[in-house]
Design a protein around this motif. Structure first.
Motif, PDB file in Angstrom:
ATOM      1  N   GLU A 167       0.512   0.791  -1.891  1.00  0.00           N
ATOM      2  CA  GLU A 167       0.582  -0.342  -2.821  1.00  0.00           C
ATOM      3  C   GLU A 167      -0.620  -1.269  -2.652  1.00  0.00           C
ATOM      4  OE1 GLU A 167       3.493  -4.147  -3.836  1.00  0.00           O
ATOM      5  OE2 GLU A 167       4.237  -2.472  -2.632  1.00  0.00           O
ATOM      6  N   GLN A 197      -3.450  -2.197  -5.447  1.00  0.00           N
ATOM      7  CA  GLN A 197      -3.735  -3.569  -5.836  1.00  0.00           C
ATOM      8  C   GLN A 197      -5.217  -3.910  -5.680  1.00  0.00           C
ATOM      9  OE1 GLN A 197      -1.119  -5.783  -3.296  1.00  0.00           O
ATOM     10  NE2 GLN A 197       0.701  -5.440  -4.568  1.00  0.00           N
ATOM     11  N   ARG A 252      -3.794 -11.206   0.500  1.00  0.00           N
ATOM     12  CA  ARG A 252      -3.036 -10.105  -0.099  1.00  0.00           C
ATOM     13  C   ARG A 252      -2.603  -9.104   0.962  1.00  0.00           C
ATOM     14  NH1 ARG A 252      -5.409  -7.320  -5.354  1.00  0.00           N
ATOM     15  NH2 ARG A 252      -4.490  -9.222  -6.220  1.00  0.00           N
ATOM     16  N   ASN A 302       1.281  -8.265   2.048  1.00  0.00           N
ATOM     17  CA  ASN A 302       1.699  -6.869   1.914  1.00  0.00           C
ATOM     18  C   ASN A 302       2.406  -6.386   3.178  1.00  0.00           C
ATOM     19  OD1 ASN A 302       0.850  -3.818   2.502  1.00  0.00           O
ATOM     20  ND2 ASN A 302       1.092  -4.064   0.297  1.00  0.00           N
TER      21      ASN A 302
END
Length: 697
Positions: free
Chosen positions: A383, A387, A503, A507
């Motif tokens: 993921e 991103q 980020r 995550n």
């Protein structure tokens, strides 16, 4: 080995070759840098039949100095043996003259035989001439000076091995001149002494390893390069001086070289200039427990994805099976600390069988939890890669994703570089520069923040001047007043990397919480106090029969946590983690998490009054070694000004240069040779490589 025999330098009181035992000689500096002491030490080992030997020292400059002085002293002593006095010089010149006269007579005889090839045998017999056969190859080489010939008194080479393999040894040594090896290194090999460290040419190191295994070399002076992964057993190991790198594990590895399997019943270890307290600690220290570790970070998942795409269709099933096994069998230790207790019980009773069954069941449950955790880490890594634009929605690498995979060794710098490229931050930085030199310096400054960073310790920080933190409107990143501290990143670059860090942190935090939510039972160790073992968590503690008003209010005010350890949750923070370090340290014991699994890039400073000055208790200053080397091109300045070890400085420059070369190679293969970044990288690489070659020479 059956057990090492330990000796220290006080056993070797002969200070010079041929000296008197017990004679005291004042030596400036370490004893192992004094050639006379070393020669006496090696002769003592030779008399005790304890050669061949490996001598370990972690400083490259010291082992080079040691070998160079050894060779110089042996040459001087051999020369003095034949030319040290007028009488010796007269006898030597007389012997050399006899040899030369015999050589000239032999050459004249061979030349005469060559002339007789055109004369008939009858004429030769009438003139009384010999008709022996001779060719140009029969002319022997001119005799050497007797002082330059092999002398066992000034050499440690094994002449028996040399006699059996003379042609092979001479052929390999003849090629050593083309290995960029200095003449004294080749002379050291001829005298049976080898040198081995990371900065030497690879072919020269291979030659040293070959000659030592062959038995010709009986002494090799090395750094830690021969501690692991090289098959070079010997009879004795010498530790010359102490070092912070000499840990208990490294000591066991190095000392384990002493004692050749099948030849020596025991190995011998010698300590020279070694502190007694450190020696006692090394001997009494337990062996390091080696446990498995398999961090599933975004770069690992990215490389596995690329591997699946690049292999041919016929090989895909085999590659996928190998990758599946990699993730389904994590390299983690699944054995509980107390699970080894039942192995000693072998009476076959029912209780023993029950214990074995119970512990086996616990290990199986633990393994299944780990497999589930690996799946969660992989799922959230995918993921994150999606991103950041490294993977497409179909799970395939995008154009610049190959660059991050290509530079996997620089993780997390490869992820940060990808971010700066796809956002256009690097191109914007170069567009603001007016000259090529300014572009190169700006790009190198950012690369120094991304690749092969080196930080300062708190002790070094305190000795640095305060004015380095006083830029008003920004300052020249190559201004020497700020050396050896790397100047801060430009604001737009730092902002881009901060977004990447944020980020990545969210995550991994979501990954940990999602995994912990699947674990219904809290581990016993998480619900007990660390020292007393008393339970404190509401889920594991013994319930109170009669409810009190205080307990009701306490239950209502309790902040429930899923990922945070119940003991750490007593602070009332719940699952609100502030940084990666807190997430790693305060999660439950069933979570296997390391800081290296998170693509965090920027160092996080604590808030201070001065925006340009780091917190007093946080070591976050970066070393500007590569920017400084770009300016002056001298490793000795990095050692003095940047507070670096000689090998650390050389290795840092070499690795950084190779990374720049790999980055430039990827852009070239992507047909981006005219890109401003590629052009600037080419100029930077040329400058750094030119300076490095001068230093290597």
């Amino acid at each position: 080995t059956t057990g090492p025999t330990l000796m220290t330098n006080n056993l070797f009181s002969t200070a010079a070759a041929g000296g008197v035992a017990g004679e005291e000689v004042k030596i400036k500096g370490p004893s192992y840098l004094d050639p006379d002491f070393c020669i006496g030490l090696y002769r003592k080992l030779e008399s005790l039949t304890l050669l061949p030997a490996l001598m370990f020292n972690f400083k490259r400059n010291e082992i080079e100095t040691c070998v160079r002085r050894l060779v110089t002293t042996l040459q001087k002593n051999q020369h003095d043996k034949f030319y040290g006095t007028e009488d010796r010089a007269y006898v030597t010149r007389l012997e050399n003259k006899k040899r030369m006269d015999a050589y000239r007579a032999k050459v004249a005889e061979i030349e005469m035989q060559q002339k007789m090839k055109g004369v008939s045998r009858r004429t030769a017999e009438e003139q009384g001439l010999d008709m022996g056969e001779a060719g140009e190859d029969d002319i022997p080489p001119p005799p050497k000076d007797i002082a330059d010939e092999y002398d066992a008194e000034f050499s440690f080479a094994n002449r028996k091995v040399y006699g059996a393999n003379q042609q092979d040894i001479e052929e390999r040594m003849g090629k050593a001149e083309f290995f960029n090896a200095e003449p004294w290194m080749i002379e050291a090999l001829r005298r049976g002494i080898g040198l081995h460290h990371e900065g030497l040419p690879k072919k020269y190191r291979q030659l040293v390893e070959f000659l030592f295994r062959l038995g010709y070399l009986r002494l090799v002076v090395a750094t830690g390069t021969l501690a692991l992964g090289v098959n070079m057993p010997c009879r004795s190991v010498i530790f010359a001086g102490d070092s912070l790198e000499l840990t208990s594990l490294m000591f066991r590895q190095m000392s384990g070289r002493a004692g050749r399997r099948g030849f020596d019943p025991v190995g011998h270890v010698v300590f020279v200039d070694f502190p007694q307290k450190k020696l006692n600690r090394l001997l009494a220290s337990p062996l390091t427990v080696l446990t498995g570790d398999f961090p599933v970070n975004p770069t690992t998942v990215l490389r596995c994805t690329e591997m699946c795409e690049e292999v041919e269709d016929a090989e895909k099933p085999m590659v996928r099976a190998a990758l599946t096994q990699l993730f389904e069998a994590p390299l983690w230790s699944v054995k509980d600390e107390d699970s080894g207790a039942y192995q000693s019980q072998t009476n076959g009773s029912k209780s023993t069988t029950a214990i074995v069954h119970t512990n086996a069941q616990k290990e199986e449950e633990k393994l299944q939890r780990m497999l589930l955790e690996v799946k969660y880490h992989k799922r959230y890594a995918i993921e994150f890669l999606y991103q950041e634009g490294l993977l497409s929605a179909e799970g395939k690498l995008r154009s610049m994703g190959g660059l991050a995979s290509f530079l996997f060794e620089t993780d997390p710098g490869n992820i940060a570089l990808h971010k700066l490229l796809v956002t256009g931050a690097l191109h914007q930085l170069l567009e603001e520069a007016e000259t090529e030199e300014e572009k190169d310096r700006r790009l190198l400054h950012v690369m120094a923040h991304i690749f092969h960073r080196k930080t300062f310790t708190r002790a070094v920080e305190l000795k640095m001047p305060e004015e380095r933190f006083d830029p008003k409107n920004g300052y020249d990143v190559f201004d020497r007043t700020h050396s050896p501290v790397l100047a801060p990143l430009p604001k737009h670059i730092a902002k881009t990397l901060s977004q990447l860090d944020l980020r990545s942190f969210h995550n991994i935090k979501d990954c940990v919480r999602a995994y912990c939510a699947t674990q219904t039972q809290t581990p016993t160790e998480d619900g007990a106090l660390p020292l007393s073992g008393l339970p404190f968590n509401l889920e594991t503690a013994t319930p109170v029969e009669q409810s009190t008003l205080h307990k009701e209010y306490l239950s209502q005010a309790q902040i429930h946590s899923v990922a945070r350890s119940p003991f750490a949750a007593l602070t009332g923070k719940g699952d609100a983690f502030g940084c990666v370090e807190e997430l790693v340290d305060c999660t439950r014991t069933q979570v296997h998490l390391e800081a290296g699994m998170v693509a965090q890039f920027l160092p996080h400073h604590k808030k201070t009054d001065n925006a340009h000055k780091p917190a007093e208790t946080h070591d976050t200053l970066l070393n500007s070694y590569i920017c400084d080397f770009y300016v002056h091109g001298k490793l000795k300045h990095l050692i003095k000004m940047n507070k670096m070890d000689p090998f650390e400085a050389w290795e840092g420059v070499a690795k950084f240069n190779e990374t720049i070369k790999s980055f430039m190679l990827f852009l070239t293969r992507s047909n981006a040779t005219e890109d401003p970044i590629c052009l600037s990288l080419n100029r930077i690489y040329t400058t750094l490589n030119k300076s490095k070659k001068k230093e290597d020479a």
